[in-house]
Design an enzyme around this catalytic site. Structure first.
Site, PDB file in Angstrom:
ATOM      1  N   HIS A 125       0.850  -1.186   0.000  1.00 20.11           N
ATOM      2  CA  HIS A 125       0.000   0.000   0.000  1.00 20.11           C
ATOM      3  C   HIS A 125       0.888   1.240   0.000  1.00 20.11           C
ATOM      4  CE1 HIS A 125      -4.069  -1.475   0.133  1.00 20.11           C
ATOM      5  NE2 HIS A 125      -3.748  -2.363   1.063  1.00 20.11           N
ATOM      6  N   ASP A 155      -0.268   7.218  -3.462  1.00 13.49           N
ATOM      7  CA  ASP A 155      -1.460   6.973  -4.278  1.00 13.49           C
ATOM      8  C   ASP A 155      -1.765   8.117  -5.236  1.00 13.49           C
ATOM      9  OD1 ASP A 155      -1.952   4.498  -3.264  1.00 13.49           O
ATOM     10  OD2 ASP A 155      -3.641   5.068  -2.008  1.00 13.49           O
TER      11      ASP A 155
END
Length: 342
Positions: A125, A155
């Site tokens: 992540h 992200d």
């Protein structure tokens, strides 16, 4: 549709995080985005990243699905997918299959580790991707553990925006060559790229590996956040000498010689304590009346509820309300081809 990308056709494979954010950016600018979702998936008004596009529920593993998708891809300019390396190939929708149907297709791939490398097939992540770029190590207070900067750096900044930039660059090139290509956007690469200035500072001996001891990481007294009398916070960033002088003047520190040596990092810890005492003497709103809008490089630290109501954000339409859901408006702004609100 309206906006600078109103003639662009995009096929997006639904996912989470950076790939949807990238597709949202394109849709915000007027692109026609067809999002392929799993059967039974329901649109949620609170899922802001899904705004501005149509859904096509399709079981990609069912017989004939790949051919149906390839029919749509044949008419598209861009494809966006965020699966692990190899997934699209196993579905019969890899770059080779898609380019056989549409040689001009720009094939965007969004992953954390990239399409190749020792970690390419590992789970991860945002926090993991920015960790190996050096970015996470640099964020946090002196003597404390690194602080995850939400998932802005991996992200959205190093991932989605890097992919959007790559897609538009490849589209520009395709106008001349007539050929599409694969755009391999990795959050590890993007987070490292966002750190370019800091790596330059480090090379020049102007940045330390020690968190919270550098000018832009909260080490300097003139570039940090401070608590006010009401427990709320303000942010100051008075780097340039003239801005620093104004901050001192407004804070009643113009005659305090301790603050003269602005760039003496050895004095920063003490000056931070002194400045913290000053800011605790007034509420955040009182400091806003004194400093906001001046060249002291000052702003109140607003929460999620306060930010949409700030007069500057209201004047610019920085936020909008769509079906009762307050959300950021499309950005940036265009002089001739303004996009419509989602």
């Amino acid at each position: 549709m309206a906006g600078p990308l109103k003639d662009l056709r995009v096929v997006e494979f639904a996912g989470i995080g950076p790939a949807p954010f990238c597709a949202m950016l394109l849709a915000d600018m007027g692109a026609e985005v067809l999002r392929i979702t799993r059967p039974g998936a329901k649109r949620d008004a609170h899922d802001i990243l899904s705004r501005g596009r149509a859904d096509w529920a399709l079981d990609l593993r069912a017989g004939g699905s790949a051919e149906r998708v390839l029919d749509a891809i044949a008419k598209a300019d861009v494809l966006i997918e965020g699966f692990r390396p190899g997934v699209m190939e196993r579905l019969g929708l890899g770059p080779a299959q898609c380019h056989a149907r549409n040689p001009r297709l720009v094939y965007g791939r969004m992953t954390g580790w990239g399409q190749h490398g020792p970690l390419a097939h590992a789970a991860g992540h945002d926090i993991n991707y920015i960790a190996i770029s050096g970015a996470l190590h640099a964020i946090g207070r002196a003597g404390e553990a690194p602080v995850p900067p939400l998932n802005y750096v991996g992200d959205f900044g190093g991932g989605a925006m890097l992919l959007a930039f790559g897609l538009l660059a490849a589209l520009h090139e395709a106008k001349a060559s007539g050929q599409g290509q694969v755009v391999d956007a990795a959050m590890t690469d993007g987070a490292a790229l966002l750190s370019a200035m800091m790596y330059g500072f480090k090379s020049a001996g102007q940045w330390s590996n020690q968190r919270g001891e550098n000018m832009l990481d909260g080490g300097a007294h003139f570039y940090d956040t401070y608590a006010c009398a009401d427990g709320k916070y303000v942010a100051v960033g008075a780097i340039e000498p003239q801005f620093y002088a104004l901050l001192r003047e407004r804070c009643g520190l113009a005659e305090d010689t301790a603050f003269d040596a602005q760039m003496d990092s050895a004095r920063w810890p003490l000056l931070k304590l002194r400045l913290a005492d000053v800011f605790r003497t007034r509420t955040r709103d009182e400091w806003c009346l004194l400093l906001e809008g001046s060249d002291a490089c000052f702003a109140p630290v607003l929460d999620w509820d306060e930010a949409p109501r700030h007069p500057h954000n209201v004047a610019r339409g920085t936020f909008t309300d769509v079906g009762g859901v307050v959300q950021p408006s499309p950005a940036p702004r265009f002089g001739r081809t303004a996009p419509v609100m989602p």
